[in-house]
Design a protein around this motif. Structure first.
Motif, PDB file in Angstrom:
ATOM      1  N   ALA A   1     -42.043 -16.527 -69.712  1.00 16.74           N
ATOM      2  CA  ALA A   1     -42.996 -16.140 -68.664  1.00 16.74           C
ATOM      3  C   ALA A   1     -42.480 -16.565 -67.288  1.00 16.74           C
ATOM      4  N   TRP A   2     -41.862 -17.728 -67.250  1.00 17.38           N
ATOM      5  CA  TRP A   2     -41.327 -18.206 -65.954  1.00 17.38           C
ATOM      6  C   TRP A   2     -40.218 -17.270 -65.481  1.00 17.38           C
ATOM      7  N   LEU A   3     -39.330 -16.833 -66.423  1.00 18.27           N
ATOM      8  CA  LEU A   3     -38.232 -15.952 -66.056  1.00 18.27           C
ATOM      9  C   LEU A   3     -38.737 -14.593 -65.589  1.00 18.27           C
ATOM     10  N   GLU A   4     -39.762 -14.078 -66.241  1.00 18.05           N
ATOM     11  CA  GLU A   4     -40.310 -12.790 -65.823  1.00 18.05           C
ATOM     12  C   GLU A   4     -40.903 -12.889 -64.414  1.00 18.05           C
ATOM     13  N   THR A   5     -41.594 -13.977 -64.166  1.00 21.31           N
ATOM     14  CA  THR A   5     -42.171 -14.161 -62.822  1.00 21.31           C
ATOM     15  C   THR A   5     -41.061 -14.305 -61.782  1.00 21.31           C
ATOM     16  N   ALA A   6     -39.993 -15.027 -62.162  1.00 24.10           N
ATOM     17  CA  ALA A   6     -38.882 -15.202 -61.227  1.00 24.10           C
ATOM     18  C   ALA A   6     -38.222 -13.869 -60.916  1.00 24.10           C
ATOM     19  N   GLN A   7     -37.997 -13.052 -61.918  1.00 27.62           N
ATOM     20  CA  GLN A   7     -37.349 -11.767 -61.685  1.00 27.62           C
ATOM     21  C   GLN A   7     -38.211 -10.869 -60.794  1.00 27.62           C
ATOM     22  N   THR A   8     -39.502 -10.894 -61.034  1.00 27.50           N
ATOM     23  CA  THR A   8     -40.387 -10.092 -60.181  1.00 27.50           C
ATOM     24  C   THR A   8     -40.328 -10.565 -58.731  1.00 27.50           C
ATOM     25  N   PHE A   9     -40.361 -11.877 -58.527  1.00 24.23           N
ATOM     26  CA  PHE A   9     -40.307 -12.434 -57.173  1.00 24.23           C
ATOM     27  C   PHE A   9     -38.989 -12.069 -56.491  1.00 24.23           C
ATOM     28  N   ILE A  10     -37.879 -12.180 -57.221  1.00 17.71           N
ATOM     29  CA  ILE A  10     -36.565 -11.909 -56.627  1.00 17.71           C
ATOM     30  C   ILE A  10     -36.462 -10.454 -56.218  1.00 17.71           C
ATOM     31  N   GLN A  11     -36.928  -9.541 -57.067  1.00 16.34           N
ATOM     32  CA  GLN A  11     -36.840  -8.126 -56.734  1.00 16.34           C
ATOM     33  C   GLN A  11     -37.689  -7.779 -55.507  1.00 16.34           C
ATOM     34  N   GLU A  12     -38.874  -8.415 -55.379  1.00 15.89           N
ATOM     35  CA  GLU A  12     -39.761  -8.094 -54.266  1.00 15.89           C
ATOM     36  C   GLU A  12     -39.357  -8.780 -52.971  1.00 15.89           C
ATOM     37  N   THR A  13     -38.760  -9.965 -53.087  1.00 18.15           N
ATOM     38  CA  THR A  13     -38.561 -10.794 -51.904  1.00 18.15           C
ATOM     39  C   THR A  13     -37.127 -10.792 -51.404  1.00 18.15           C
ATOM     40  N   LEU A  14     -36.152 -10.701 -52.323  1.00 16.42           N
ATOM     41  CA  LEU A  14     -34.769 -10.885 -51.930  1.00 16.42           C
ATOM     42  C   LEU A  14     -33.935  -9.613 -52.007  1.00 16.42           C
ATOM     43  N   CYS A  15     -34.270  -8.710 -52.922  1.00 19.04           N
ATOM     44  CA  CYS A  15     -33.484  -7.484 -53.050  1.00 19.04           C
ATOM     45  C   CYS A  15     -33.771  -6.545 -51.890  1.00 19.04           C
ATOM     46  N   PRO A  16     -32.780  -5.762 -51.486  1.00 19.75           N
ATOM     47  CA  PRO A  16     -33.028  -4.779 -50.424  1.00 19.75           C
ATOM     48  C   PRO A  16     -34.120  -3.817 -50.859  1.00 19.75           C
ATOM     49  N   PRO A  17     -35.040  -3.503 -49.957  1.00 18.31           N
ATOM     50  CA  PRO A  17     -36.137  -2.589 -50.335  1.00 18.31           C
ATOM     51  C   PRO A  17     -35.624  -1.180 -50.615  1.00 18.31           C
TER      52      PRO A  17
END
Length: 1213
Positions: free
Chosen positions: A14-30
């Motif tokens: 669950a922690w990894l899924e939350t981390a991946q979601t955060f990274i895609q929304e916050t750090l990846c180019p839109p």
């Protein structure tokens, strides 16, 4: 606040899924596909840092941590916090303990922060760079501070393992918080190792580069410079550009250094990466000339780079032989000799500051907007002379700083006792460590004014001593006036020509005299480049604190403290006068006294400051600030009362004023021997007020928006006014007479029983309407409404009660006022008859046909003479009483008016002894105030004296009735005593106006020296004088000992009164002698009392004391001489030794001798009893009898007896 993070006990999946979601929304180019590789790199980076603590309890992931974005921090994190991913709990506890005992450590939050480190503040396309650092992600951008910046980090994505976040401070106008990055960030993408240059970089070293600048005939192409960083200036930001200057030198201090200007926006961030003492290479530099500066300097170009100096990667540039030869023959510039003025300044009061480098820890914050801090609990630090707005946000106790080329100033004065470090633009303030403490709670006065303090330094160019005093004075002012009186933001706002700062206006009288003349702006180029160094901190003089602004409560408390500290009964009643007073007279003389304090009595001098308000409870004027209010007595100028109500709400500043403390003491001292025993003082209270002239004060109108709330000014000044156009009506009236402000019994209105009424504080005025009612329109007051009978003189009787008594101090006879009634227009609002509230008799006496009660919401305005309509039949002249026959029996007026100077003020028995004690409470004194005044009569050399008595209900007395003051008394009641003395009393119709205050310097005027016959001239004779005369004979002599309590005779020291209420056995001596004196022009009977009797008998103190001890046994000795040396009548046996001695003494030449007599008339001048005509008296001249007319004997009281200068007779002791 976290971005959907699971609980600490959640599963890793669950922690990894939350981390991946955060990274895609916050750090990846839109608008791009999910980046699985980026997510894995971030998670691996977090794992690496997490595992480095060694105590992860078997977890490979920090399940208790949640990811946080920049937007989450800015939006939801309201409190300061810190996060340390690689720390264990014990490591954090040890770290928090180092915050110090006086500070609260930053609380720990388990948050993971990632972002790109950049120096771009806005949109990437705008390329906005100003030398600041930021952390950016897809949700926003947040400014940050970093201890040691590596320029290669810019533009890369990092995990920040240790950081703290501080929400925006109250003074921060941008409302942006900031990050403090404690440790080096961990890159998410591994850095590629860049290889060094293929060939060594050709460089110039500082000595050659410095010489090269002085050869303008040689064209210098772009060059590379290498050397040790020996100096770093501040980052200067102006409206045109931002830049800083660094200086490179050699390994030896003897090698000259070279300055390099960095002004390319993309290179301003170098200021954060440079460390003094390290060696650097700057590439592709060019030469340019600074405007207004005669030397050329090196500067960077857009392609310049900053590299660490590695000896193996550089080589010294070989110059052309011709250029190298000219550089070797170039002489070094001679040092500039110091001028004689500099030497004189050094020997005098002007001092030179010292330049040094210092590393220390901030231990206190004195004034954050002003840039004042404490270093290592020993030094002061002033950052106001640099533009360090970004650094100020991290400044709090615990921050470590390195100060390069900072000025040390000692003994600056201005209220500062410790040495102060202050960097100018030439030096640098470098951050070397963050604070572990939470920022303290800022007071309101510490959260505003940063732009104002910058203005003082950059535009007014205040030196440090004066700047420190100004900041302290402004802090005193804000504590006095904000926030309940004025708003902080408006009071400390930036000063501009159209909107001058209110605080600076209050300090302007001092700043105009102490601020340096000349340029109004600092020259940053001159401050950094010119040698010898010149800046506002280079030279200084110790500043004697000009003055301070105490709170009104502090001023009042200090006045009371000094008044009671200086209260000395022995000084108020000095010996030998006090040794003859019984207890009653002794305590009455001590019942009232006063003390006056001038600003010069305080150190430093005090300046009076407050908002002028009118009390609706007491009817007096007051100055008000945060601490409270202080009654005040104001005159517009000498002999001119205050009459303009528009002054209410203005800020009043006075350097010249009198702080008056009236002391009221209730005591029961048995005799003078116990005056040093404070236990006999039963009660003491003080009335404190100030008095000053408005002509000596600075009056500043305060905009209504500056007030913190309308509740401050509304009850005291005027009712709340609605927004928009105001509807009101008004009417002009001419004031004839004003009565006393006192508690009166008013008639009961309908429906209220008389038993429920209590005396109400009120006053009445009589006047005449000038025209009809006027309505207010857009252009002002309209024309008066027509009246029925234009020629009719409409006299009106106005009643002011309740909150309306606030207008009492502004109403004066002879002035024209406008009575304004706000609100909807009602017909005949000024014609309603309220005569039922008072008795009809005052209306009949005043000749008024109508009576009107002034409502509390009505206001008053002083009308100028230009705006006053001409009304026929209105007499504006004030009634004046003729003083010619005031002391005559033909004077028929019962009410008198006059101006007079107060000579003395004492507490005495009431005119009716039955009022001396209240029924049921015999020990409670009501008292009566007696004023002895000298009337002001034109063309009168010796003004007559008169006693004025003030009793209940006129107590306490109005402010300002002090000895030395000039006062106008209107409608006093004139009375004649049984001994035909004329005196006056206060009545409800009495009006009192102080014309001038007691003079600050007391000048002792000697009594006039006259002949006794001059006293027969009536009103032209002085009341007190000195005469050279001869004692002809003694009429009577009385020596006695009386009980101090009941004044009964005390033979052998025992009171003969058997009343049990007489509890004391203390006795005091009293004496009186009646003499006949003459000076060849007239003769007078002089009465001497107590210690003056010793002077009359020619006895020295020891002889006088022995004589009184002999009288103690019988208790009383009285001698009556019925003729000139003829018969003797005595209360004791004629043949007693004491009687024989006194009889012989009174007829001896030691008594019958020439003297210098100071006296006053035994009875004040009066024409009620005509003077006795001269009488015929027979004299014997040898054998010839002579018959001549002799003037009547004068009746005098002795003030002092002195021996004539030509007489050498001295009684032997």
């Amino acid at each position: 606040m976290a971005a959907g993070g699971p609980q600490a006990g959640g599963s890793e999946q669950a922690w990894l899924e939350t981390a991946q979601t955060f990274i895609q929304e916050t750090l990846c180019p839109p608008d791009k596909e999910p980046n699985i590789q980026l997510s894995q790199l971030v998670i691996d980076c977090v794992k690496t840092v997490w595992s480095s603590q060694g105590r992860n309890q078997g977890f490979t992931l920090p399940l208790s941590y949640s990811f946080v974005s920049v937007q989450d921090l800015r939006t939801h994190q309201r409190l300061p916090c810190c996060s340390h991913l690689s720390w264990s709990s014990s490591a954090y506890q040890a770290w928090a303990q180092e915050a110090g005992p006086n500070g609260t450590p930053l609380p720990r939050e388990r948050l993971l922060l990632l972002g790109t480190l950049t120096d771009l503040s806005g949109d990437l396309e705008q390329e906005c760079r100003n030398g600041s650092l930021y952390v950016r992600d897809n949700t926003g951008i947040l400014s940050c501070e970093l201890i040691d910046l590596d320029l290669s980090w810019l533009g890369h994505l990092f995990l920040f393992p240790s950081w703290s976040y501080l929400p925006p401070a109250r003074w921060n106008s941008s409302k942006e918080g900031h990050l403090e990055l404690w440790d080096a960030p961990v890159p998410v993408f591994p850095f590629s190792i860049s290889p060094g240059p293929l060939t060594p970089i050709p460089v110039l070293y500082p000595e050659v580069a410095s010489r090269l600048l002085r050869h303008s005939k040689h064209r210098v192409v772009q060059s590379n410079l290498a050397g040790k960083l020996v100096r770093l200036s501040a980052l200067v930001k102006s409206q045109q550009k931002a830049y800083f200057v660094l200086s490179l030198g050699g390994s030896s201090p003897a090698v000259s250094h070279v300055s390099i200007v960095v002004q390319v926006p993309a290179q301003l961030v170098w200021h954060r990466a440079l460390w003094p003492g390290r060696s650097y290479v700057l590439t592709e530099l060019r030469v340019f000339k600074v405007r207004g500066f005669h030397h050329r300097v090196w500067t960077t170009s857009t392609s310049s780079s900053l590299l660490p100096l590695k000896p193996e990667c550089v080589r010294e540039l070989e110059l052309e032989p011709e250029l190298e030869g000219s550089l070797e023959t170039d002489p070094k510039p001679l040092p500039m000799p110091s001028t004689s003025q500099d030497r004189n300044e050094q020997k005098g009061l002007i001092r030179n500051s010292k330049l040094l480098s210092y590393t220390g820890t901030v231990t206190g914050v004195f004034n954050e907007p002003a840039g004042l801090y404490e270093l290592d609990r020993q030094l002061g630090l002033c950052l106001a002379y640099q533009q360090v707005r970004g650094l100020r946000r991290v400044m709090r106790p615990g921050v470590c700083l390195e100060l390069q080329d900072v000025h040390l100033l000692q003994s600056v004065g201005g209220g500062t006792s410790r040495p102060v470090l202050a960097p100018c633009l030439r030096g640098a303030v470098l951050l070397r460590g963050f604070s572990r403490q939470k920022p303290g709670t800022q007071l309101s006065h510490q959260a505003h004014g940063a732009s104002l303090f910058e203005q003082l330094v950059w535009e007014h160019q205040l030196g440090l001593p004066l700047y420190l005093w100004v900041t302290k004075a402004l802090e005193e002012l804000t504590c006095k006036l904000c926030p309940h009186v004025l708003r902080h933001r408006q009071f400390l706002q930036h000063s501009s020509p159209g909107s001058p700062n209110l605080g600076l206006q209050l300090l302007a009288p001092t700043l105009d005299g102490l601020a340096p003349p000349g340029s109004t702006f600092r020259n940053a180029h001159s401050e950094i480049f010119i040698e010898p160094h010149r800046c506002p901190l280079q030279k200084y003089a110790r500043l004697q604190t000009p003055y301070s602004f105490p709170t009104l409560a502090t001023l009042k408390e200090e006045g009371q403290r000094r008044a009671w500290a200086s209260f000395d009964p022995k000084a108020l009643l000095p010996l030998p006068e006090a040794s003859h007073l019984p207890s009653c007279q002794l305590n009455h003389r001590l019942a009232w006294s006063w003390l006056r304090l001038l600003p010069s009595a305080f150190q430093p001098a005090q300046v009076l400051l407050g908002v002028l308000v009118a009390s609706s409870h007491k009817g007096c004027l007051q100055l008000r600030d945060q601490s409270g209010s202080l009654p005040c007595l104001l005159l517009a100028k000498h002999s001119q009362p205050l009459a303009d109500p528009q002054l209410i709400g203005c800020l009043v500043r006075a350097e010249r004023f009198q702080l008056v403390i009236e002391r009221d003491v209730r005591s029961n001292f048995p005799s003078w021997k116990e005056l040093s025993m404070a236990g006999f003082i039963q009660k003491q209270q003080a009335r404190v007020y100030v008095q000053f002239l408005l002509a000596d004060a600075l009056i500043l109108p305060v905009p209504r928006s500056f007030f913190h709330s309308a509740s401050f000014s509304t009850p005291q000044t005027e009712p709340p006014c609605p927004e928009g156009p105001q509807i009101a009506q008004s009417r002009l009236f001419l004031l004839f007479h004003k009565e006393a402000l006192m508690k009166r019994n008013l008639c009961a209105p309908p429906g209220v029983s008389p038993e429920e009424l209590k005396p109400t504080l009120s006053f009445h005025v009589s006047g005449s309407w000038l025209g009809g009612t006027q309505r207010k329109d857009d252009t002002g007051w309209g024309p008066p409404e027509p009246q029925g009978d234009k020629d009719k003189d409409e006299k009106v009787f106005l009643i002011f009660l309740g909150p309306s008594v606030r207008w009492f101090e502004f109403l004066h006879p002879g002035r024209v006022y406008r009575l304004v009634a706000p609100g909807p227009q009602m017909s005949k609002v000024f014609e309603n008859d309220d005569s039922s509230c008072i008795s009809q008799r005052p209306l009949e006496l005043a000749g008024c046909v109508s009576c009107l009660t002034v409502q509390y919401q009505w206001t008053l305005e002083l009308e100028s003479s230009l705006d006053t309509p001409v009304v026929p039949g209105v007499n504006k002249a004030l009634p004046e009483s003729s003083l010619t026959n005031l002391f005559s029996g033909d004077f028929t007026d019962s009410l008198v008016s006059f101006s007079a100077e107060i000579l003395a003020r004492t507490l005495c028995k009431p005119l009716l002894d039955s009022l001396w004690t209240k029924p049921g409470n015999p020990g409670l004194l009501r008292g009566c105030v007696k004023l002895t005044v000298a009337l002001e009569i034109a063309d009168c050399e010796f003004p007559p004296h008169l006693d004025i008595y003030i009793e209940d209900p006129h107590l306490p007395t109005p402010l300002g009735l002090l000895p030395g003051a000039r006062v106008y008394f209107s409608q006093l009641e004139r009375r004649v005593s049984r001994s035909h003395n004329v005196y006056c009393c206060f009545r409800p119709s009495t009006y009192v106006q102080v014309l001038s205050f007691p003079p600050e310097a007391i000048v002792s005027i000697p009594l006039p020296h006259i002949y006794l016959a001059e006293l027969l001239q009536g009103s032209q004779a002085p009341f007190q004088a000195t005469a050279s005369c001869h004692i002809v004979s003694v009429f009577a002599l009385e020596l006695l000992w009386v009980c101090t309590h009941c004044t009964s005779i005390c033979p052998q020291g025992r009171c003969i009164h058997r009343d049990p209420t007489c509890l004391t056995q203390t006795s005091v001596s009293q004496a009186s002698i009646r003499l006949l004196v003459e000076d060849g022009t007239a003769e007078a009977a002089v009465t001497c009392r107590n210690h003056h009797v010793a002077s009359a008998l020619g006895l020295c103190p020891s002889e006088w004391t022995s004589l009184l001890e002999f009288v103690r046994v019988p208790g009383r000795v009285t001698l009556q001489f019925t003729g000139r040396g003829a018969q003797l009548e005595s209360s004791a046996e004629i043949d007693e030794p004491l009687t024989l001695f006194l009889r012989t003494l009174c007829t001896s030449l030691s008594v019958l001798r020439p003297i210098e007599l100071s006296f006053e008339l035994e009875r004040k001048p009066s024409k009620i009893i005509p003077l006795e005509p001269p009488r015929l008296q027979r004299f014997q001249c040898g054998e010839l009898p002579l018959l001549t007319r002799v003037n009547p004997r004068l009746q005098l009281s002795c003030l002092s007896i002195q021996e004539p200068e030509h007489t050498s007779f001295v009684s032997s002791c």
